[in-house]
Design a protein around this motif. Structure first.
Motif, PDB file in Angstrom:
ATOM      1  N   ASP A  85      12.488  14.662  18.760  1.00 29.61           N
ATOM      2  CA  ASP A  85      12.110  16.259  18.043  1.00 29.61           C
ATOM      3  C   ASP A  85      10.401  16.014  17.451  1.00 29.61           C
ATOM      4  O   ASP A  85      10.219  15.070  17.360  1.00 29.61           O
ATOM      5  N   ILE A  86       9.556  16.961  18.311  1.00 31.76           N
ATOM      6  CA  ILE A  86       8.118  16.981  17.955  1.00 31.76           C
ATOM      7  C   ILE A  86       7.939  16.869  16.447  1.00 31.76           C
ATOM      8  O   ILE A  86       6.701  16.170  16.223  1.00 31.76           O
ATOM      9  N   ASN A  87       8.608  17.007  15.477  1.00 33.80           N
ATOM     10  CA  ASN A  87       8.266  16.786  14.140  1.00 33.80           C
ATOM     11  C   ASN A  87       8.790  15.325  13.568  1.00 33.80           C
ATOM     12  O   ASN A  87       8.815  15.249  12.495  1.00 33.80           O
ATOM     13  N   ASN A  88       9.225  14.568  14.248  1.00 39.04           N
ATOM     14  CA  ASN A  88       9.932  13.277  14.014  1.00 39.04           C
ATOM     15  C   ASN A  88       9.461  12.134  15.237  1.00 39.04           C
ATOM     16  O   ASN A  88      10.147  11.520  15.675  1.00 39.04           O
ATOM     17  N   LEU A  89       8.217  12.298  15.506  1.00 36.89           N
ATOM     18  CA  LEU A  89       7.663  10.941  16.425  1.00 36.89           C
ATOM     19  C   LEU A  89       7.295  10.084  15.768  1.00 36.89           C
ATOM     20  O   LEU A  89       6.433   9.318  16.405  1.00 36.89           O
ATOM     21  N   GLY A  90       8.277   9.391  15.175  1.00 35.33           N
ATOM     22  CA  GLY A  90       8.294   7.834  14.740  1.00 35.33           C
ATOM     23  C   GLY A  90       9.911   7.263  14.956  1.00 35.33           C
ATOM     24  O   GLY A  90       9.999   6.086  14.722  1.00 35.33           O
ATOM     25  N   SER A  91      10.595   8.149  15.566  1.00 39.82           N
ATOM     26  CA  SER A  91      11.997   7.588  15.624  1.00 39.82           C
ATOM     27  C   SER A  91      12.166   7.257  17.047  1.00 39.82           C
ATOM     28  O   SER A  91      11.315   6.634  17.664  1.00 39.82           O
ATOM     29  N   ILE A  92      13.471   6.969  17.197  1.00 39.66           N
ATOM     30  CA  ILE A  92      13.835   6.303  18.601  1.00 39.66           C
ATOM     31  C   ILE A  92      13.143   7.173  19.599  1.00 39.66           C
ATOM     32  O   ILE A  92      13.246   8.475  19.586  1.00 39.66           O
ATOM     33  N   ASN A  93      13.177   6.337  20.890  1.00 35.77           N
ATOM     34  CA  ASN A  93      12.646   7.275  21.815  1.00 35.77           C
ATOM     35  C   ASN A  93      11.286   7.684  21.619  1.00 35.77           C
ATOM     36  O   ASN A  93      10.906   8.587  22.431  1.00 35.77           O
ATOM     37  N   SER A  94      10.462   6.853  20.923  1.00 33.19           N
ATOM     38  CA  SER A  94       8.983   7.455  20.518  1.00 33.19           C
ATOM     39  C   SER A  94       8.344   5.940  20.203  1.00 33.19           C
ATOM     40  O   SER A  94       8.846   5.309  19.447  1.00 33.19           O
ATOM     41  N   TRP A  95       7.410   5.926  20.726  1.00 30.57           N
ATOM     42  CA  TRP A  95       6.451   4.660  20.454  1.00 30.57           C
ATOM     43  C   TRP A  95       5.051   5.190  20.217  1.00 30.57           C
ATOM     44  O   TRP A  95       4.393   6.017  21.061  1.00 30.57           O
ATOM     45  N   GLY A  96       4.291   4.628  19.199  1.00 29.01           N
ATOM     46  CA  GLY A  96       3.306   5.094  18.720  1.00 29.01           C
ATOM     47  C   GLY A  96       2.186   4.127  18.057  1.00 29.01           C
ATOM     48  O   GLY A  96       2.754   3.090  17.626  1.00 29.01           O
ATOM     49  N   TYR A  97       1.018   4.367  17.863  1.00 30.99           N
ATOM     50  CA  TYR A  97      -0.009   3.506  17.264  1.00 30.99           C
ATOM     51  C   TYR A  97      -0.829   4.418  16.242  1.00 30.99           C
ATOM     52  O   TYR A  97      -1.450   5.496  16.697  1.00 30.99           O
ATOM     53  N   GLY A  98      -0.906   4.042  14.967  1.00 27.57           N
ATOM     54  CA  GLY A  98      -1.602   4.935  13.999  1.00 27.57           C
ATOM     55  C   GLY A  98      -2.882   4.541  13.251  1.00 27.57           C
ATOM     56  O   GLY A  98      -3.018   3.350  13.359  1.00 27.57           O
ATOM     57  N   SER A  99      -3.312   5.407  12.750  1.00 26.69           N
ATOM     58  CA  SER A  99      -4.855   5.007  12.239  1.00 26.69           C
ATOM     59  C   SER A  99      -4.721   4.057  10.982  1.00 26.69           C
ATOM     60  O   SER A  99      -5.737   3.383  10.804  1.00 26.69           O
ATOM     61  N   THR A 100      -3.316   3.793  10.368  1.00 26.53           N
ATOM     62  CA  THR A 100      -3.478   2.906   9.294  1.00 26.53           C
ATOM     63  C   THR A 100      -3.131   1.405   9.910  1.00 26.53           C
ATOM     64  O   THR A 100      -2.977   0.665   9.128  1.00 26.53           O
TER      65      THR A 100
END
Length: 242
Positions: free
Chosen positions: A110-125
């Motif tokens: 889901d585009i509104n849940n881009l921290g879940s499974i099948n999503s990989w990211g790096y954040g400003s924190t």
């Protein structure tokens, strides 16, 4: 996205997808320096993350895209912390008003849940995340919270999905172009890494499952009270992972 080798089809243009974004995510046209994305920030919108994915994804080859952090947007909110922000970490000193998370995801996410499974990211924190698990990145950083970034910084995401030079793109409507569809990678494990202002931070994720054509990885960006500039083409970064 920009491929390591020249695309077989020079007319394939990757952009942010207006049909695959949060309702409050605003997009400008793709210009000579990239495409701007930003959120609504007045009233209750200041509490919300907004996400948008690219029009194309990849299943093999070597690609990169970058995101330049531009202006923090005015909002009346206080630093609300992780009690109201699912993407924040435990560090109370982190800026949780103006945030950004950059990465890739599959269309099943889901585009509104881009921290879940099948999503990989790096954040400003200073955290990397997948499957709702957040950890310091890079793990050897001298900073307790990892390498943070903010306005004025440029973050590059590197995708190294196979060791050969072939590249397959999949459009969000199911069509593929260019190249021949494959069932996954041929050698090695797919890898995702990031750089900030040209400084490579090292391996962030190793993906051990085969990248089947229907599970293409699509670039995405999440923003909260920020304006960013997303670049899918241009000169190859100097610090391409080897």
């Amino acid at each position: 996205m920009e491929a390591d080798e020249q695309s077989e089809d020079p007319h394939v243009e990757v952009q942010l997808n207006p049909a695959d974004r949060s309702l409050d995510c605003q997009l400008d046209a793709y210009g000579p320096y990239g495409q701007s994305a930003y959120t609504l920030s007045d009233g209750g919108f200041g509490y919300l993350w907004s996400g948008v994915r690219a029009t194309h994804g990849v299943v093999s080859g070597r690609y990169w895209f970058s995101v330049q952090i531009l202006d923090p947007l005015e909002t009346t909110l206080a630093n609300i912390g992780d009690s109201a922000d699912m993407y924040c970490d435990e560090d109370a000193t982190a800026n949780t008003i103006h945030c950004c998370r950059i990465g890739v995801s599959r269309l099943s996410t889901d585009i509104n849940n881009l921290g879940s499974i099948n999503s990989w990211g790096y954040g400003s924190t200073g955290k990397k995340s997948t499957a709702n698990i957040y950890s310091k990145y890079p793990s050897n950083s001298s900073e307790p919270s990892g390498r943070r970034f903010g306005p004025g910084d440029e973050v590059t995401c590197f995708l190294e999905l196979s060791s050969d030079d072939s590249a397959t793109q999949q459009q969000s409507n199911g069509c593929r172009s260019p190249g021949t569809a494959g069932s996954g990678f041929n050698h090695g494990s797919p890898a995702i890494s990031f750089a900030v202002n040209g400084e490579c931070l090292g391996l962030a994720f190793s993906l051990y499952q085969p990248l089947e054509s229907e599970k293409a990885l699509f670039p995405h960006v999440l923003v909260k009270n920020l304006r960013v500039l997303v670049k899918f083409r241009g000169e190859r970064p100097l610090h391409w992972p080897r």
